[in-house]
Scaffold this active site. Structure first.
Site, PDB file in Angstrom:
ATOM      1  N   GLU A 143      26.459  -7.258  29.853  1.00  0.00           N
ATOM      2  CA  GLU A 143      27.336  -8.334  30.335  1.00  0.00           C
ATOM      3  C   GLU A 143      27.249  -8.517  31.846  1.00  0.00           C
ATOM      4  OE1 GLU A 143      28.154  -6.055  28.083  1.00  0.00           O
ATOM      5  OE2 GLU A 143      29.291  -6.972  26.456  1.00  0.00           O
TER       6      GLU A 143
ATOM      7  N   ALA B  20      28.159 -11.565  22.132  1.00  0.00           N
ATOM      8  CA  ALA B  20      28.955 -12.776  21.982  1.00  0.00           C
ATOM      9  C   ALA B  20      28.031 -13.969  22.218  1.00  0.00           C
ATOM     10  CB  ALA B  20      30.083 -12.781  23.010  1.00  0.00           C
TER      11      ALA B  20
ATOM     12  N   GLY C  82      28.654  -7.730  22.751  1.00  0.00           N
ATOM     13  CA  GLY C  82      29.584  -7.745  21.628  1.00  0.00           C
ATOM     14  C   GLY C  82      28.985  -7.153  20.359  1.00  0.00           C
TER      15      GLY C  82
ATOM     16  N   GLU D 267      29.543  -3.563  20.698  1.00  0.00           N
ATOM     17  CA  GLU D 267      30.992  -3.350  20.572  1.00  0.00           C
ATOM     18  C   GLU D 267      31.445  -3.464  19.118  1.00  0.00           C
ATOM     19  OE1 GLU D 267      31.475  -6.363  23.660  1.00  0.00           O
ATOM     20  OE2 GLU D 267      32.823  -5.004  24.701  1.00  0.00           O
TER      21      GLU D 267
HETATM   22  N1  CAA Z   1      24.223 -15.871  22.677  1.00  0.00           N
HETATM   23  C1  CAA Z   1      23.672 -17.036  22.318  1.00  0.00           C
HETATM   24  N2  CAA Z   1      22.372 -17.163  21.957  1.00  0.00           N
HETATM   25  C2  CAA Z   1      21.615 -16.053  22.005  1.00  0.00           C
HETATM   26  C3  CAA Z   1      22.129 -14.798  22.377  1.00  0.00           C
HETATM   27  C4  CAA Z   1      23.505 -14.736  22.715  1.00  0.00           C
HETATM   28  N3  CAA Z   1      24.105 -13.586  23.033  1.00  0.00           N
HETATM   29  N4  CAA Z   1      21.127 -13.893  22.329  1.00  0.00           N
HETATM   30  C5  CAA Z   1      20.017 -14.558  21.931  1.00  0.00           C
HETATM   31  N5  CAA Z   1      20.312 -15.865  21.717  1.00  0.00           N
HETATM   32  C6  CAA Z   1      19.411 -16.929  21.298  1.00  0.00           C
HETATM   33  C7  CAA Z   1      18.469 -17.348  22.418  1.00  0.00           C
HETATM   34  O1  CAA Z   1      19.114 -18.249  23.276  1.00  0.00           O
HETATM   35  C8  CAA Z   1      17.336 -17.943  21.635  1.00  0.00           C
HETATM   36  O2  CAA Z   1      17.705 -19.222  21.216  1.00  0.00           O
HETATM   37  P1  CAA Z   1      16.681 -20.488  21.450  1.00  0.00           P
HETATM   38  O3  CAA Z   1      15.511 -20.150  20.569  1.00  0.00           O
HETATM   39  O4  CAA Z   1      17.478 -21.647  20.965  1.00  0.00           O
HETATM   40  O5  CAA Z   1      16.335 -20.497  22.890  1.00  0.00           O
HETATM   41  C9  CAA Z   1      17.266 -17.075  20.389  1.00  0.00           C
HETATM   42  O6  CAA Z   1      18.548 -16.439  20.287  1.00  0.00           O
HETATM   43  C10 CAA Z   1      16.206 -15.988  20.463  1.00  0.00           C
HETATM   44  O7  CAA Z   1      16.432 -15.255  21.667  1.00  0.00           O
HETATM   45  P2  CAA Z   1      15.275 -14.930  22.726  1.00  0.00           P
HETATM   46  O8  CAA Z   1      14.241 -16.015  22.734  1.00  0.00           O
HETATM   47  O9  CAA Z   1      15.921 -14.609  24.018  1.00  0.00           O
HETATM   48  O10 CAA Z   1      14.631 -13.619  22.032  1.00  0.00           O
HETATM   49  P3  CAA Z   1      13.854 -12.436  22.765  1.00  0.00           P
HETATM   50  O11 CAA Z   1      13.284 -11.617  21.658  1.00  0.00           O
HETATM   51  O12 CAA Z   1      12.934 -12.954  23.809  1.00  0.00           O
HETATM   52  O13 CAA Z   1      15.001 -11.593  23.531  1.00  0.00           O
HETATM   53  C11 CAA Z   1      17.139 -10.486  23.728  1.00  0.00           C
HETATM   54  C12 CAA Z   1      15.964 -10.883  22.801  1.00  0.00           C
HETATM   55  C13 CAA Z   1      16.674  -9.443  24.740  1.00  0.00           C
HETATM   56  C14 CAA Z   1      18.217  -9.894  22.816  1.00  0.00           C
HETATM   57  C15 CAA Z   1      17.671 -11.751  24.470  1.00  0.00           C
HETATM   58  O14 CAA Z   1      17.896 -12.766  23.519  1.00  0.00           O
HETATM   59  C16 CAA Z   1      18.951 -11.514  25.217  1.00  0.00           C
HETATM   60  O15 CAA Z   1      18.936 -10.939  26.294  1.00  0.00           O
HETATM   61  N6  CAA Z   1      20.085 -12.013  24.653  1.00  0.00           N
HETATM   62  C17 CAA Z   1      21.375 -11.930  25.331  1.00  0.00           C
HETATM   63  C18 CAA Z   1      21.953 -10.530  25.272  1.00  0.00           C
HETATM   64  C19 CAA Z   1      23.265 -10.472  26.013  1.00  0.00           C
HETATM   65  O16 CAA Z   1      23.339 -10.704  27.214  1.00  0.00           O
HETATM   66  N7  CAA Z   1      24.344 -10.134  25.277  1.00  0.00           N
HETATM   67  C20 CAA Z   1      25.683 -10.018  25.856  1.00  0.00           C
HETATM   68  C21 CAA Z   1      26.459 -11.279  25.598  1.00  0.00           C
HETATM   69  S1  CAA Z   1      28.006 -11.302  26.456  1.00  0.00           S
HETATM   70  C22 CAA Z   1      29.087 -10.431  25.469  1.00  0.00           C
HETATM   71  O17 CAA Z   1      28.737  -9.934  24.426  1.00  0.00           O
HETATM   72  C23 CAA Z   1      30.513 -10.343  25.985  1.00  0.00           C
HETATM   73  C24 CAA Z   1      31.369  -9.370  25.259  1.00  0.00           C
HETATM   74  O18 CAA Z   1      31.537  -8.230  25.659  1.00  0.00           O
HETATM   75  C25 CAA Z   1      32.101  -9.773  24.066  1.00  0.00           C
END
Ligand code: CAA
Length: 257
Positions: free
Chosen positions: A131, A65, A108, A111
């Site tokens: 999460e 998400a 998400g 999911e």
């Molecule tokens: N939401 C918003 N933006 C996101 C994102 C997310 N879930 N995942 C990545 N991005 C964005 C980053 O903020 C970044 O944007 P900027 O360049 O503007 O800073 C861009 O995408 C690239 O990401 P990274 O620089 O972090 O890339 P990376 O290769 O270093 O890392 C990753 C990749 C490990 C996937 C890391 O991006 C990450 O940990 N993302 C979040 C994953 C996460 O926690 N997902 C769960 C979300 S909560 C959810 O989903 C609730 C539910 O059950 C519905």
């Protein structure tokens, strides 16, 4: 309809939907979900479409998400808007839908892939429910569907630690149906989808409905449901055609009727 967060392409009887927010690793925001739901509604009413493939980029199916969109959400807003519930439309899509996952399928994203009928994974796929690292838990079915896919122990570990599973582990534990090389993922997903779309659509839909029943009811009720649906198939032209074609040693010509 013009889409900004997904790309949609029809190839014969297969619709290919590509999640397309590369700057955010295909993070799922409300516009993307609305576009996906709109596309699925069109495919649902399009008789020419027999199967859908849902994919992302080589780096990310979807990184979850959109954290930036939801970070300031209040409880009341989340409750009043029934946040996340509109995502469920994917799991209610009645035609077959295959997830082709490369790269990250997190939160998400994992999911969403699990809402599809099965997951084909590229060798670089990574699945996880991180999460808990954000101070929440999965909210789009992860605690339920992951547990049904991989069992309590692994699902509990994944949800409580946020660790990622690679493609090999995902295949071993039943989360994905098969792992293929990254450069063959889309081709293989389209090949499988075309094969499904060449069968009778109503029969494929009833088959999907029956397999899904296994998740929702007891064994005895599920088998009874299967038997009734199986009986009803003898009212279709495609059953007659499929069996006659076998007897006459020719390829069947299904008419979706
Ligand atoms: N939401 C918003 N933006 C996101 C994102 C997310 N879930 N995942 C990545 N991005 C964005 C980053 O903020 C970044 O944007 P900027 O360049 O503007 O800073 C861009 O995408 C690239 O990401 P990274 O620089 O972090 O890339 P990376 O290769 O270093 O890392 C990753 C990749 C490990 C996937 C890391 O991006 C990450 O940990 N993302 C979040 C994953 C996460 O926690 N997902 C769960 C979300 S909560 C959810 O989903 C609730 C539910 O059950 C519905």
């Amino acid at each position: 309809m013009g889409y900004e967060n997904i790309r949609v392409e029809k190839r014969g009887r297969v619709a290919l939907v590509t999640l397309n927010r590369p700057k955010a690793l295909n993070a799922l925001n409300s516009e993307l979900i609305a576009e996906l739901n709109a596309a699925l509604a069109l495919f649902d009413s399009d008789d020419k479409i027999g199967c859908v493939v849902l994919t992302g980029s080589e780096k990310a199916f979807a990184a979850g998400a959109d954290i930036k969109e939801m970070s300031s959400l209040s409880f009341v807003e989340a409750y009043k808007t029934d946040f996340i519930t509109s995502w469920d439309q994917v799991s209610r899509f009645r035609k077959p839908i295959v997830a082709a996952v490369a790269g990250y399928a997190l939160g998400g994203g994992c999911e969403l892939a699990m809402m599809c009928d099965f997951i084909l994974a590229a060798e670089n796929a990574k699945f996880g429910q991180p999460e808990i690292t954000l101070g929440v838990m999965p909210g789009a079915g992860g605690t339920q569907r992951l547990t049904r896919f991989v069992g309590k122990s692994k699902a509990m570990e994944m949800c409580l630690t946020g660790r990622m599973m690679d493609a090999a582990e995902a295949e071993r534990s039943g989360l994905v149906s098969r792992v293929v090389p990254l450069d063959e993922l889309l081709e293989e997903a389209m090949r499988v989808a075309e094969k499904i779309a060449d069968f009778s659509l109503p029969i494929a839909m009833m088959t999907k409905e029956s397999v899904n029943r296994a998740y929702e009811t007891t064994l005895a009720e599920g088998v009874r449901f299967e038997r009734r649906v199986f009986h009803s198939m003898f009212a279709t032209d495609d059953q007659t055609e499929g069996m006659n074609a076998f007897v006459e040693k020719r390829a069947p010509q299904f008419k979706n009727s």
